[in-house]
Design an enzyme around this catalytic site. Sequence first.
Site, PDB file in Angstrom:
ATOM      1  N   CYS A  84       0.844  -1.199   0.000  1.00 22.13           N
ATOM      2  CA  CYS A  84       0.000   0.000   0.000  1.00 22.13           C
ATOM      3  C   CYS A  84       0.885   1.258   0.000  1.00 22.13           C
ATOM      4  O   CYS A  84       1.551   1.545  -0.974  1.00 22.13           O
ATOM      5  CB  CYS A  84      -0.967  -0.041   1.171  1.00 22.13           C
ATOM      6  SG  CYS A  84      -2.391   1.069   0.962  1.00 22.13           S
ATOM      7  N   HIS A 172      -3.662  -5.437   0.636  1.00 19.49           N
ATOM      8  CA  HIS A 172      -3.072  -5.884   1.909  1.00 19.49           C
ATOM      9  C   HIS A 172      -3.052  -7.415   1.992  1.00 19.49           C
ATOM     10  O   HIS A 172      -4.031  -8.033   2.420  1.00 19.49           O
ATOM     11  CB  HIS A 172      -3.858  -5.299   3.081  1.00 19.49           C
ATOM     12  CG  HIS A 172      -3.652  -3.831   3.251  1.00 19.49           C
ATOM     13  ND1 HIS A 172      -2.623  -3.304   3.997  1.00 19.49           N
ATOM     14  CD2 HIS A 172      -4.332  -2.773   2.727  1.00 19.49           C
ATOM     15  CE1 HIS A 172      -2.681  -1.979   3.941  1.00 19.49           C
ATOM     16  NE2 HIS A 172      -3.701  -1.627   3.179  1.00 19.49           N
ATOM     17  N   GLU A 174      -1.582  -9.178   4.102  1.00 17.91           N
ATOM     18  CA  GLU A 174      -1.503  -9.610   5.497  1.00 17.91           C
ATOM     19  C   GLU A 174      -2.864  -9.863   6.127  1.00 17.91           C
ATOM     20  O   GLU A 174      -2.957 -10.527   7.161  1.00 17.91           O
ATOM     21  CB  GLU A 174      -0.714  -8.585   6.325  1.00 17.91           C
ATOM     22  CG  GLU A 174      -1.407  -7.250   6.540  1.00 17.91           C
ATOM     23  CD  GLU A 174      -1.147  -6.231   5.437  1.00 17.91           C
ATOM     24  OE1 GLU A 174      -1.254  -5.024   5.706  1.00 17.91           O
ATOM     25  OE2 GLU A 174      -0.847  -6.646   4.299  1.00 17.91           O
ATOM     26  N   SER A 226      -0.078 -14.770  37.881  1.00 18.25           N
ATOM     27  CA  SER A 226      -1.460 -14.299  37.987  1.00 18.25           C
ATOM     28  C   SER A 226      -2.465 -15.367  37.585  1.00 18.25           C
ATOM     29  O   SER A 226      -3.648 -15.255  37.889  1.00 18.25           O
ATOM     30  CB  SER A 226      -1.650 -13.073  37.090  1.00 18.25           C
ATOM     31  OG  SER A 226      -1.549 -13.441  35.721  1.00 18.25           O
ATOM     32  N   GLY A 227      -1.995 -16.399  36.888  1.00 16.48           N
ATOM     33  CA  GLY A 227      -2.916 -17.386  36.343  1.00 16.48           C
ATOM     34  C   GLY A 227      -3.326 -17.060  34.921  1.00 16.48           C
ATOM     35  O   GLY A 227      -3.981 -17.850  34.253  1.00 16.48           O
ATOM     36  N   GLY A 228      -2.919 -15.870  34.437  1.00 10.98           N
ATOM     37  CA  GLY A 228      -3.178 -15.493  33.055  1.00 10.98           C
ATOM     38  C   GLY A 228      -2.251 -16.233  32.106  1.00 10.98           C
ATOM     39  O   GLY A 228      -1.294 -16.890  32.528  1.00 10.98           O
ATOM     40  N   VAL A 229      -2.513 -16.099  30.812  1.00 13.26           N
ATOM     41  CA  VAL A 229      -1.759 -16.847  29.803  1.00 13.26           C
ATOM     42  C   VAL A 229      -0.266 -16.525  29.860  1.00 13.26           C
ATOM     43  O   VAL A 229       0.575 -17.423  29.925  1.00 13.26           O
ATOM     44  CB  VAL A 229      -2.309 -16.554  28.384  1.00 13.26           C
ATOM     45  CG1 VAL A 229      -1.418 -17.201  27.320  1.00 13.26           C
ATOM     46  CG2 VAL A 229      -3.737 -17.061  28.258  1.00 13.26           C
ATOM     47  N   ASP A 230       0.077 -15.243  29.859  1.00 18.62           N
ATOM     48  CA  ASP A 230       1.482 -14.853  29.735  1.00 18.62           C
ATOM     49  C   ASP A 230       2.326 -15.311  30.924  1.00 18.62           C
ATOM     50  O   ASP A 230       3.375 -15.933  30.752  1.00 18.62           O
ATOM     51  CB  ASP A 230       1.591 -13.333  29.556  1.00 18.62           C
ATOM     52  CG  ASP A 230       0.837 -12.835  28.335  1.00 18.62           C
ATOM     53  OD1 ASP A 230       0.668 -13.632  27.391  1.00 18.62           O
ATOM     54  OD2 ASP A 230       0.401 -11.678  28.328  1.00 18.62           O
ATOM     55  N   SER A 231       1.868 -15.007  32.142  1.00 23.00           N
ATOM     56  CA  SER A 231       2.663 -15.399  33.316  1.00 23.00           C
ATOM     57  C   SER A 231       2.702 -16.917  33.467  1.00 23.00           C
ATOM     58  O   SER A 231       3.695 -17.478  33.943  1.00 23.00           O
ATOM     59  CB  SER A 231       2.129 -14.743  34.589  1.00 23.00           C
ATOM     60  OG  SER A 231       0.872 -15.252  34.960  1.00 23.00           O
TER      61      SER A 231
END
Length: 516
Positions: A84, A172, A174, A226-231
């Site tokens: 673009c 685009h 992507e 924290s129990g979240g995905v990342d940690s």
Amino acid sequence: MTDIHNHKILILDFGSQYTQLIARRVREVGVFCEIFPHDVAADFIKNYQAKGIILSGGPESVYDSDVKAPEIVFELGVPVLGICYGMQTMVMQHGGEVKGADQSEFGKAIINILNLTNNIFSNMEHEQLVWMSHSDKVTQTGEHFEIIASSTNAPVAAVAHKNKPFFGVQFHPETTHTENGKQIIENFVVNICGCDTLWNIENIIENDIKEIKQKVGTDKVILGLSGGVDSSVVAAILHQAIGDQLTCIFVDTGLLRLNEGDQVMQVFAEHMDINVIRINAKNRFLDALRGICDPEQKRKIIGKLFVDIFDEEAAKIENAKWLAQGTIYSDVIESAGNNQSKAHVIKSHHNVGGLPKEMKLKLLEPLRELFKDEVRKLGLGLGLPYNMLYRHPFPGPGLGVRILGEIKKEYVETLQKADAIFTEELYKHNLYHDVSQAFGVFLPIKSVGVVGDQRRYEYVIALRAVVSIDFMTATWANLPYDFLSLVSNRIVNEVKQVSRVVYDVTGKPPGTIEWE
């Protein structure tokens, strides 16, 4: 060991909303890439040693702007793909012409590929469905470029340099709306740039473990879990790399989903045998939040108290030298962008892994090169449960921003039960993964109801479910009426403090996904 960064693509960002999508598509092909601002220093581009360079789209008009691709891009001898705006500035910088289009083009379009022998369109049919998003168009390609694809509204839909491996597309590739966009990206990255597909989960795990071991040595590491995905994924990769040198601190705020604290302990402390210290801080959070109704104040109080408690506990761990965080690549990009951003703050960001200034710890961020989808795949490769990795996003302040106004213990318990019923039924009816996010909201108002022969005057629960690709915009989920009726009946009958259930049909915009 395989060097997963050996073959890489450099993406120069001109401000497109799709730039991160470009990076994700390149990585899906199996090649490492990074995003940098379009005005990054020429020496940096030269020393980066990319196998190829991609110029992103952008919101400006090339003929009104001084924003151009650095000349070094075209002097290195590596392949270049302009998308673009990226195509327009590349053509213009080589003597072509760009003008405002008579009619802007936003949406799906059919392009006709004029030269199928060109590498960028290898293994593709003549007609292709693509996604256009532009107000300008190339009107003259100049002497160096030739047209290799066109459409009704964009006669110059794609170009190729006559002598150098420079390519441009007005559409685009992507976006998922471009039918064979991934093939175009793969043709450029693998066939034209000659990249080996080294970027895969097995290699990433092997590389991360080696890097962590080299960096940490025999030092101890602390992680706020924290129990979240990342940690959770950070905990898993660190445990595999350094074992008992890792200590996780899990601050139970009391603002988690029903039984979530127990589930975190079960997965990490019992199943994975990770050293986890659970801090029951429910009363401290409730005390700190007593009488506070403003959502921004609640967020700041929760964030500060979390860090204070984490700091207290971390100080008790002897000889700890590192603090691990679940920073991911989108955080890195957004942080870099926010340094120059003039946007208004809609909601303050709650980073539960904040680094207290007083702590003399070095920062360890094993996920900082990975997008969220890559983090989830990494978690699966490390043996974490699918339902933990692919559950819906949960705000850092937890139920603190899903209870409108003041937070009380009774309100938390009521919302936990109602929210759990909603989630349980979504799973039962195979709807959970059809929506991007779903949760209950506690409204501190009472409504008259009748249960059996008894009048009931209790609280209201709002159910919220949305469908979104990037969470920047969202539409409310069109869940079946029978399903909503079932959930409503269960909540009213099983949660005695609720007499009425409503469903939120507000998109984003004008609303935000969370109520506070």
